[in-house]
Design an enzyme around this catalytic site. Structure first.
Site, PDB file in Angstrom:
ATOM      1  N   GLY A  29     -31.078   3.383 -42.195  1.00 41.43           N
ATOM      2  CA  GLY A  29     -30.383   3.049 -40.961  1.00 41.43           C
ATOM      3  C   GLY A  29     -30.417   1.565 -40.700  1.00 41.43           C
ATOM      4  CG  ASN A  30     -27.802  -0.529 -41.352  1.00 39.20           C
ATOM      5  OD1 ASN A  30     -26.721  -0.365 -40.819  1.00 39.20           O
ATOM      6  ND2 ASN A  30     -28.061  -0.084 -42.575  1.00 39.20           N
ATOM      7  CB  SER A  46     -32.160  -5.490 -46.857  1.00 36.52           C
ATOM      8  OG  SER A  46     -32.060  -4.495 -47.842  1.00 36.52           O
ATOM      9  N   GLY A  47     -34.120  -2.944 -45.703  1.00 39.77           N
ATOM     10  CA  GLY A  47     -35.300  -2.158 -46.080  1.00 39.77           C
ATOM     11  C   GLY A  47     -36.633  -2.607 -45.521  1.00 39.77           C
ATOM     12  CB  SER A  75     -28.564  -4.157 -43.143  1.00 42.50           C
ATOM     13  OG  SER A  75     -27.900  -2.995 -43.543  1.00 42.50           O
ATOM     14  CB  SER A  76     -27.679  -2.748 -48.501  1.00 45.12           C
ATOM     15  OG  SER A  76     -28.016  -1.550 -47.834  1.00 45.12           O
ATOM     16  CD  GLU A  77     -24.149   0.580 -46.178  1.00 42.44           C
ATOM     17  OE1 GLU A  77     -23.097  -0.048 -46.393  1.00 42.44           O
ATOM     18  OE2 GLU A  77     -24.480   1.591 -46.814  1.00 42.44           O
ATOM     19  CG  HIS A  96     -25.599   3.241 -40.982  1.00 46.89           C
ATOM     20  ND1 HIS A  96     -24.991   4.455 -41.235  1.00 46.89           N
ATOM     21  CD2 HIS A  96     -26.262   2.924 -42.121  1.00 46.89           C
ATOM     22  CE1 HIS A  96     -25.277   4.833 -42.475  1.00 46.89           C
ATOM     23  NE2 HIS A  96     -26.050   3.928 -43.031  1.00 46.89           N
ATOM     24  CG  HIS A  98     -29.397   7.639 -43.791  1.00 45.06           C
ATOM     25  ND1 HIS A  98     -30.043   7.163 -44.909  1.00 45.06           N
ATOM     26  CD2 HIS A  98     -28.264   6.884 -43.662  1.00 45.06           C
ATOM     27  CE1 HIS A  98     -29.353   6.149 -45.417  1.00 45.06           C
ATOM     28  NE2 HIS A  98     -28.273   5.959 -44.683  1.00 45.06           N
ATOM     29  CE1 TYR A 117     -21.239  17.268 -20.765  1.00 42.93           C
ATOM     30  CE2 TYR A 117     -21.602  19.645 -20.834  1.00 42.93           C
ATOM     31  CZ  TYR A 117     -21.996  18.389 -20.427  1.00 42.93           C
ATOM     32  OH  TYR A 117     -23.138  18.231 -19.692  1.00 42.93           O
ATOM     33  CG  HIS A 159     -24.248   7.142 -46.378  1.00 42.78           C
ATOM     34  ND1 HIS A 159     -23.719   5.977 -46.894  1.00 42.78           N
ATOM     35  CD2 HIS A 159     -25.336   6.739 -45.672  1.00 42.78           C
ATOM     36  CE1 HIS A 159     -24.457   4.943 -46.547  1.00 42.78           C
ATOM     37  NE2 HIS A 159     -25.446   5.379 -45.799  1.00 42.78           N
ATOM     38  CE1 TYR A 212     -24.426  13.005 -17.023  1.00 44.41           C
ATOM     39  CE2 TYR A 212     -24.231  11.363 -18.754  1.00 44.41           C
ATOM     40  CZ  TYR A 212     -24.948  12.348 -18.112  1.00 44.41           C
ATOM     41  OH  TYR A 212     -26.188  12.694 -18.585  1.00 44.41           O
TER      42      TYR A 212
HETATM   43 ZN   LIG Z   1     -26.982   4.304 -44.895  1.00 46.13          ZN
END
Ligand SMILES: [Zn+2]
Length: 216
Positions: A29-30, A46-47, A75-77, A96, A98, A117, A159, A212
């Site tokens: 995640g990132n 990253s990581g 991050s790699s993304e 992001h 997992h 909803y 993913h 809301y």
């Molecule tokens: Zn990912």
């Protein structure tokens, strides 16, 4: 004072929250937060273990993805984040993960349906699945941007998921709501076929959703 101190702090705070709420196994995640004035992006490194990550470990990117400031590898993304902001100029934070149930549905190639909803938080009645591409590639980013449409959330086949928002609080809340909806959908499918809310029911829910909570 570091460049984008506020956004760096938010990235650290919400990465921890993502771990504590069990939305991201290991260092997966990132998270990124974009500054509305200078459009620079604070992105998690990253990581890196979220429990030792500090604001100075967060990487600051220019809108084109080049590094503006930082001592770590982003991050790699990072492509996914920079492309996302380009595609959604009114969004200022991206989460992001997992998270388990979103990833289960993504592995089944199954969109998130209006079984509850709470899906309203995404702005759409059905959250799409972006076709599988290798993580960290331009192809993955392209696949996500092509699939998301007007939704603020998307599943990534085999993913995980991505959620965005006008701020980090809203992006994180959508990530939680998507995980909730995915778990409900999965549990329903384990027993039978869930009732899917129709267009009229969803239109009314969208109206209610506008007022809301403490929206800001
Ligand atoms: Zn990912």
């Amino acid at each position: 004072m570091l460049l984008l101190q506020r956004e760096r702090n938010q990235v650290v705070e919400y990465c921890l929250k993502m771990s504590e709420k069990r939305l991201s196994p290991g260092t997966s995640g990132n998270i990124s937060v974009r500054n509305p004035e200078n459009k620079l992006i604070a992105l998690s490194p990253s990581g890196m273990d979220y429990y030792i990550m500090k604001p100075e470990d967060v990487v600051i990117l220019n809108p084109d993805g080049s590094i503006a400031d930082g001592i770590r590898k982003p991050s790699s993304e990072w492509r996914l984040h920079t492309d996302f902001y380009r595609a959604k100029p009114d969004m200022f934070a991206i989460v992001h993960t997992h998270s388990i149930y979103c990833t289960v549905l993504a592995c089944l190639g199954m969109p998130l349906k209006a079984v509850h909803y709470a899906i309203c938080d995404s702005g759409v009645c059905e959250i799409p699945v972006a076709p599988y591409r290798t993580f960290g590639t331009q192809e993955l980013s392209d696949s996500v941007i092509e699939s998301i449409g007007s939704s603020r959330g998307v599943l990534l086949q085999n993913h995980g998921m991505v959620a965005c928002g006008i701020n980090i609080n809203r992006a994180f809340s959508l990530a939680e709501n998507m995980e909730f909806c995915a778990e409900i959908q999965w549990r329903c499918l384990a027993v039978g076929q869930p009732n899917i809310l129709d267009q009229a029911q969803m239109s009314e829910a969208f109206e209610q959703f506008k007022t809301y909570g403490q929206r800001k």
